[in-house]
Design a protein around this motif. Sequence first.
Motif, PDB file in Angstrom:
ATOM      1  N   ALA A   2       0.833  -1.207   0.000  1.00 14.62           N
ATOM      2  CA  ALA A   2       0.000   0.000   0.000  1.00 14.62           C
ATOM      3  C   ALA A   2       0.864   1.252   0.000  1.00 14.62           C
ATOM      4  O   ALA A   2       0.556   2.233  -0.683  1.00 14.62           O
ATOM      5  CB  ALA A   2      -0.908  -0.030   1.219  1.00 14.62           C
ATOM      6  N   SER A   6       0.960   4.261  -2.781  1.00 16.97           N
ATOM      7  CA  SER A   6       0.764   5.674  -2.469  1.00 16.97           C
ATOM      8  C   SER A   6       1.931   6.508  -2.974  1.00 16.97           C
ATOM      9  O   SER A   6       1.751   7.592  -3.542  1.00 16.97           O
ATOM     10  CB  SER A   6       0.639   5.860  -0.955  1.00 16.97           C
ATOM     11  OG  SER A   6      -0.505   5.205  -0.496  1.00 16.97           O
ATOM     12  N   SER A 101      -2.502  14.518   3.277  1.00 19.97           N
ATOM     13  CA  SER A 101      -2.432  13.063   3.516  1.00 19.97           C
ATOM     14  C   SER A 101      -3.550  12.349   2.752  1.00 19.97           C
ATOM     15  O   SER A 101      -3.346  11.252   2.220  1.00 19.97           O
ATOM     16  CB  SER A 101      -2.576  12.767   5.012  1.00 19.97           C
ATOM     17  OG  SER A 101      -1.612  13.497   5.734  1.00 19.97           O
ATOM     18  N   LYS A 105      -4.114   9.399  -1.140  1.00 19.64           N
ATOM     19  CA  LYS A 105      -4.871   8.138  -1.173  1.00 19.64           C
ATOM     20  C   LYS A 105      -6.056   8.164  -2.137  1.00 19.64           C
ATOM     21  O   LYS A 105      -6.467   7.113  -2.624  1.00 19.64           O
ATOM     22  CB  LYS A 105      -5.375   7.820   0.242  1.00 19.64           C
ATOM     23  CG  LYS A 105      -4.243   7.541   1.225  1.00 19.64           C
ATOM     24  CD  LYS A 105      -4.786   7.248   2.585  1.00 19.64           C
ATOM     25  CE  LYS A 105      -3.725   6.743   3.550  1.00 19.64           C
ATOM     26  NZ  LYS A 105      -2.432   7.431   3.496  1.00 19.64           N
TER      27      LYS A 105
END
Lengths: 173, 458
Positions: A2, A6, A101, A105
């Motif tokens: 993951a 990202s 942040s 995603k």
Amino acid sequence: MAISASAARRELDVQRYPLLVVVLVPLLAIFVQALIPRFVPRFDILDLPLLVTIYFAVGWRNPIAGTVTGAVIGLIQDALTSRPLGINGISQCVVGFLAASLGVKIDVENPGTRLLINFAFTLLNIVIYLFIMHHMLAQNLGTNWLHEVIKAVINSIVGVFFFDILDRVRPRD
Amino acid sequence: MSRYKNILFLVTVLVVQIIGLAVQIRRPNPTSADAPAVRLIRYWAIGLMSPPEKVIHGSGTGLRGLWSNYLDLRHVRQQNQDLREQVGRLQLEQATLLEDARQGQRLQQLLAFKEHYIYSTVPTQVIGTSGTDQSRVLYIDKGAKDGLKPDMAVITPDGIVGKLKDVFAHTSQVLVISDQTSGAGVLLESTRLRGVLRGNALGQPQIINMLPDDRVKPGERVITSGGDQIYPRGLPVGVVDRVVADTQNPPYLDIIIKPAANLGHLDELLVITRASDHMPEKEKQDLVQSAAEGAAVSQRRASDILAERLPGLNDPNAVVDPKQGQQHSDAAAAAAAVPPKLHPPPALHADHYSPDATPPANALTPGHAIVDPRYAPEPGVQAQVRNTADGKPAAAGTGARSPGAAVPGQGASPGTPHPAAKPKAPKAPPTDQPAEAAPAPEPSTAPPASAGDGGPPR
């Protein structure tokens, strides 16, 4: 896995803006925000500097840059009010950090996503602001939550069009 | 470590700002002017924003001035005429209030109360706002170089606006009364209740922490009390809009105020730079002038007031005898020359309640009814009333009833004309009587007063 996805997304989609745009757009937003309520009193329900913070933070996808942008814009906003410096600075640097942040995603180019994140971050900004005022500064100020929710809705709707305008100042690859 | 780099950076920035907040709040009086470091940051921010705001404001003012001073002068004459009439009317009103004001000043001197008169003001223009609804702040184009200082009152001719908070060299910050951190001592004009005015979450000024009081009604005027040492006493604040319960502090109430000044569209403001406990010379001159003009006008209008109160004196249908007319004009001239004494007009249809109708106490006999010959029924009517009381029918056409013969509770007959509907020609007053002493009509010609008729028509 993951994390690597990202990072790859960040490398691919990170937006770069000319320095002039990075400096002038926040200043212009603060200027317009301070000037227009003189003629249209209800304009103060909008928060253009906050929308600029969210826009740059999700575009850069860099939490540190988002934090700095939010803190600087928030402090300038605080300086124009009668309140202590740092209230908007704290709330907007948290919003900038979280927006950056989140931008790593999810796809933030979609208008529906923009509507949702604008609503959520405007409400979060208000909550942090009121928390500081009530619990850290012990200022017994009244709060009208209906007004704050309406404010968040209006900001999120205007934000969709505002982001579309800001997209045009972005240099194309 | 690099994994937590972002979060560490965020925490560092937050901690720095929290420390900064704590330093600002630690000052003895957080509502006073800022500490030097904070003031410097505000100065930079305002220095960044105010020049373009001044440019935009200046260009807008120039365009408006070009239009209003040179192009759009269509209604200036009419406005000038209206304003002149308004000034005359205000001078008269001022004259009528002059005596009350003097009495108030004498009482204040007795109480050693220091009245604060506005001595000098500085006109300013609004150039910007804080831009947020969480802080109701305005920026004006005058600062310390123009003699402004923190805590000076800011007003418009309509009412108070706020006070100066931070004053810079060429710009000042005005904390508006609708801000939640503002405060002003106010007074409800008719009920004389005192309170503290501040803004609420929606930006409406409200008087907080008021005890329940039924006398407070919407529409009541609110003025400054002068107790805060910022706003001079008696300036208009607004009117009561509504009274709501304070949900946080029951049983206290909040009184929402509709401000007198239009806080949403403020352009030109006045900053009170000097107040004194002596009345300014200019104001004294205006008062003297108003008093003189008011006295002259009230002298001239005495006969008009008299004619208004006694419409029978100006009956247009009256047949005027030239000799009596001459006497009447002489009496009017005498009344105009001598300051008239205003008395209540005499009753057209005197009864027991009319002034001087009741005999003196030493003429009364205990246990006997008061019998005034003026109100005694005529003998024929007396017999008729007695017959009716005995159960015998009254004879028709026994003659006209005198006013005093009216049966209690019985009003005037439908066909009886009211004196106001068809006034009789008045008798000319004798020349040795004051003009306002109108003759009472003869009892036999006047109709009986109807039930519920409180007195003669005015």
